[in-house]
Design a protein around this motif. Structure first.
Motif, PDB file in Angstrom:
ATOM      1  N   ASN A 109       0.860  -1.193   0.000  1.00 50.86           N
ATOM      2  CA  ASN A 109       0.000   0.000   0.000  1.00 50.86           C
ATOM      3  C   ASN A 109       0.891   1.237   0.000  1.00 50.86           C
ATOM      4  OD1 ASN A 109      -2.089   1.766   0.194  1.00 50.86           O
ATOM      5  ND2 ASN A 109      -2.643   1.278   2.294  1.00 50.86           N
ATOM      6  N   ALA A 110       0.797   2.013  -1.059  1.00 49.61           N
ATOM      7  CA  ALA A 110       1.635   3.196  -1.158  1.00 49.61           C
ATOM      8  C   ALA A 110       1.239   4.175  -0.074  1.00 49.61           C
ATOM      9  CB  ALA A 110       1.484   3.835  -2.530  1.00 49.61           C
ATOM     10  N   GLY A 111       2.219   4.932   0.403  1.00 43.84           N
ATOM     11  CA  GLY A 111       1.957   5.943   1.400  1.00 43.84           C
ATOM     12  C   GLY A 111       1.357   7.179   0.774  1.00 43.84           C
ATOM     13  N   VAL A 112       1.280   8.235   1.581  1.00 43.70           N
ATOM     14  CA  VAL A 112       0.779   9.507   1.091  1.00 43.70           C
ATOM     15  C   VAL A 112       1.808  10.086   0.120  1.00 43.70           C
ATOM     16  CG1 VAL A 112       0.109  11.839   1.736  1.00 43.70           C
ATOM     17  CG2 VAL A 112      -0.465   9.901   3.232  1.00 43.70           C
ATOM     18  N   MET A 113       1.341  10.500  -1.028  1.00 47.74           N
ATOM     19  CA  MET A 113       2.259  11.040  -2.025  1.00 47.74           C
ATOM     20  C   MET A 113       2.002  12.524  -2.225  1.00 47.74           C
ATOM     21  SD  MET A 113       2.716   8.013  -4.804  1.00 47.74           S
ATOM     22  CE  MET A 113       1.009   7.912  -5.305  1.00 47.74           C
ATOM     23  N   GLN A 114       3.077  13.257  -2.333  1.00 50.01           N
ATOM     24  CA  GLN A 114       2.966  14.687  -2.595  1.00 50.01           C
ATOM     25  C   GLN A 114       3.858  15.039  -3.781  1.00 50.01           C
ATOM     26  OE1 GLN A 114       3.272  15.960   1.984  1.00 50.01           O
ATOM     27  NE2 GLN A 114       2.632  17.668   0.662  1.00 50.01           N
ATOM     28  N   ASN A 115       3.364  15.910  -4.608  1.00 50.72           N
ATOM     29  CA  ASN A 115       4.211  16.423  -5.684  1.00 50.72           C
ATOM     30  C   ASN A 115       3.821  17.843  -6.044  1.00 50.72           C
ATOM     31  OD1 ASN A 115       2.422  16.378  -8.310  1.00 50.72           O
ATOM     32  ND2 ASN A 115       2.022  14.463  -7.236  1.00 50.72           N
ATOM     33  N   PRO A 116       4.794  18.609  -6.483  1.00 48.24           N
ATOM     34  CA  PRO A 116       6.192  18.216  -6.572  1.00 48.24           C
ATOM     35  C   PRO A 116       6.846  18.194  -5.187  1.00 48.24           C
ATOM     36  CG  PRO A 116       5.972  20.529  -7.133  1.00 48.24           C
ATOM     37  CD  PRO A 116       4.567  20.010  -6.906  1.00 48.24           C
ATOM     38  N   ARG A 117       8.018  17.626  -5.093  1.00 54.84           N
ATOM     39  CA  ARG A 117       8.742  17.640  -3.828  1.00 54.84           C
ATOM     40  C   ARG A 117       9.388  19.007  -3.586  1.00 54.84           C
ATOM     41  NH1 ARG A 117      10.411  12.942  -1.576  1.00 54.84           N
ATOM     42  NH2 ARG A 117      10.996  14.372   0.096  1.00 54.84           N
ATOM     43  N   HIS A 118       9.805  19.634  -4.640  1.00 54.41           N
ATOM     44  CA  HIS A 118      10.394  20.963  -4.552  1.00 54.41           C
ATOM     45  C   HIS A 118       9.747  21.825  -5.627  1.00 54.41           C
ATOM     46  CE1 HIS A 118      13.633  19.622  -1.850  1.00 54.41           C
ATOM     47  NE2 HIS A 118      13.613  18.519  -2.565  1.00 54.41           N
ATOM     48  N   LEU A 119       9.430  23.063  -5.251  1.00 52.96           N
ATOM     49  CA  LEU A 119       8.762  23.979  -6.163  1.00 52.96           C
ATOM     50  C   LEU A 119       9.355  25.360  -5.968  1.00 52.96           C
ATOM     51  CD1 LEU A 119       6.468  24.400  -8.229  1.00 52.96           C
ATOM     52  CD2 LEU A 119       4.934  24.818  -6.300  1.00 52.96           C
ATOM     53  N   VAL A 120       9.787  25.963  -7.068  1.00 52.44           N
ATOM     54  CA  VAL A 120      10.325  27.316  -7.020  1.00 52.44           C
ATOM     55  C   VAL A 120       9.395  28.217  -7.812  1.00 52.44           C
ATOM     56  CG1 VAL A 120      12.277  28.825  -7.526  1.00 52.44           C
ATOM     57  CG2 VAL A 120      12.685  26.458  -6.813  1.00 52.44           C
ATOM     58  N   ARG A 121       8.967  29.275  -7.192  1.00 53.56           N
ATOM     59  CA  ARG A 121       8.095  30.247  -7.846  1.00 53.56           C
ATOM     60  C   ARG A 121       8.631  31.645  -7.603  1.00 53.56           C
ATOM     61  NH1 ARG A 121       6.680  27.023 -10.644  1.00 53.56           N
ATOM     62  NH2 ARG A 121       4.666  26.006 -10.917  1.00 53.56           N
ATOM     63  N   TYR A 176      -1.287   9.885   8.621  1.00 54.85           N
ATOM     64  CA  TYR A 176      -0.124   9.452   7.854  1.00 54.85           C
ATOM     65  C   TYR A 176       0.318  10.616   6.987  1.00 54.85           C
ATOM     66  CZ  TYR A 176      -1.615   4.835   9.338  1.00 54.85           C
ATOM     67  OH  TYR A 176      -1.979   3.743  10.094  1.00 54.85           O
ATOM     68  N   PHE A 177       1.565  11.005   7.162  1.00 52.97           N
ATOM     69  CA  PHE A 177       2.072  12.191   6.491  1.00 52.97           C
ATOM     70  C   PHE A 177       2.840  11.838   5.230  1.00 52.97           C
ATOM     71  CE2 PHE A 177       1.370  15.901   9.218  1.00 52.97           C
ATOM     72  CZ  PHE A 177       0.865  15.288  10.349  1.00 52.97           C
ATOM     73  N   GLY A 178       2.743  12.752   4.269  1.00 50.32           N
ATOM     74  CA  GLY A 178       3.564  12.645   3.074  1.00 50.32           C
ATOM     75  C   GLY A 178       4.930  13.274   3.300  1.00 50.32           C
ATOM     76  N   PRO A 179       5.797  13.208   2.293  1.00 52.14           N
ATOM     77  CA  PRO A 179       7.164  13.724   2.438  1.00 52.14           C
ATOM     78  C   PRO A 179       7.256  15.241   2.363  1.00 52.14           C
ATOM     79  CG  PRO A 179       6.826  12.886   0.240  1.00 52.14           C
ATOM     80  CD  PRO A 179       5.578  12.561   1.000  1.00 52.14           C
ATOM     81  N   GLY A 180       6.166  15.885   1.956  1.00 52.55           N
ATOM     82  CA  GLY A 180       6.167  17.343   1.919  1.00 52.55           C
ATOM     83  C   GLY A 180       6.563  17.925   0.566  1.00 52.55           C
ATOM     84  N   THR A 181       6.113  19.147   0.346  1.00 51.13           N
ATOM     85  CA  THR A 181       6.553  19.952  -0.801  1.00 51.13           C
ATOM     86  C   THR A 181       7.257  21.174  -0.236  1.00 51.13           C
ATOM     87  OG1 THR A 181       4.765  19.281  -2.289  1.00 51.13           O
ATOM     88  CG2 THR A 181       5.849  21.398  -2.738  1.00 51.13           C
TER      89      THR A 181
END
Lengths: 114, 111
Positions: free
Chosen positions: A1-13, A104-109
């Motif tokens: 079972n995949a965990g929580v997914m977040q994307n993108p991992r890094h974002l520059v604006r 359950y937390f994702g890895p963050g953006t």
């Protein structure tokens, strides 16, 4: 079972642009939470959503920030006209329906505004 | 929301037990005590929770004072991978858990 997914991992604006952060909850989870962590600070609750409903947005800034969790697809945290102070790590968490005790937390953006 | 108080930082030697304290003197009867931890550059991770009785799981033990005004997270043998910020949190058993994070305790593990 995949965990929580977040994307993108890094974002520059650049200042004034829009940032869209995506969160796919764990399979079977219908509750999604968004948190923000400023550099060297703890996590701050922003918003809690269930499918197609915002349940608690007491931690969301009144302007420029919005969140949705549509019937199909990921939850989206949208920041319009970003400013340097929006630079932070944004974490998404999910939990299954019914009274549960853990999120359950994702890895963050990590958003950087230049 | 009921508040918790934790030391800012603690140190432990590798392979020794670690006792991380948390004070929550204004806890109400319906508040659950949760512990999460956050490793560097990662999202928080659930560790353990309890209401009144002591709890054990594969990661840790939670000792809750009889008056519930304090609790202690116990890591039985600290490893380098346990170096993290540990958060003690109170939340109501409602239809959802609105988790309010404090500053937590930064645990350093010395080899």
């Amino acid at each position: 079972n995949a965990g929580v997914m977040q994307n993108p991992r890094h974002l520059v604006r650049r200042r004034g642009q829009e940032a869209r952060l995506r969160c796919s909850p764990m399979k079977g989870h219908s509750h999604v939470y968004w948190y923000r962590q400023l550099p060297e600070e703890g996590l701050k609750f922003m918003v809690y959503l269930q499918k197609e409903n915002i349940i608690d947005e007491s931690g969301m800034p009144k302007e420029r920030f919005s969140a949705e969790f549509p019937k199909e697809g990921p939850s989206i945290l949208r920041i319009q006209q970003v400013v340097r102070g929006d630079s932070a790590a944004y974490f998404c968490a999910s939990s299954p329906p019914g009274g549960v005790y853990e999120q359950y937390f994702g890895p963050g953006t990590r958003l950087t505004v230049t | 929301d009921a508040k918790t108080t934790q030391p800012n930082s603690m140190e432990s030697n590798e392979e020794e037990p670690v006792h991380l304290p948390c004070n929550h003197s204004t806890i109400s009867g319906t508040d659950y005590i949760h512990w999460y931890r956050q490793l560097p550059s990662q999202g928080p991770e659930y560790v353990i929770h309890g209401l009144t009785s002591n709890v054990n799981n594969r990661m840790a033990s939670l000792a809750i004072a009889e008056d519930r005004k304090s609790s202690t997270l116990i890591l039985h043998r600290a490893t380098l991978r346990d170096a993290a910020v540990y958060y003690c949190i109170l939340s109501l058993k409602t239809s959802y858990d609105k988790v309010i994070f404090g500053p937590g305790t930064s645990l350093s593990v010395i080899p």
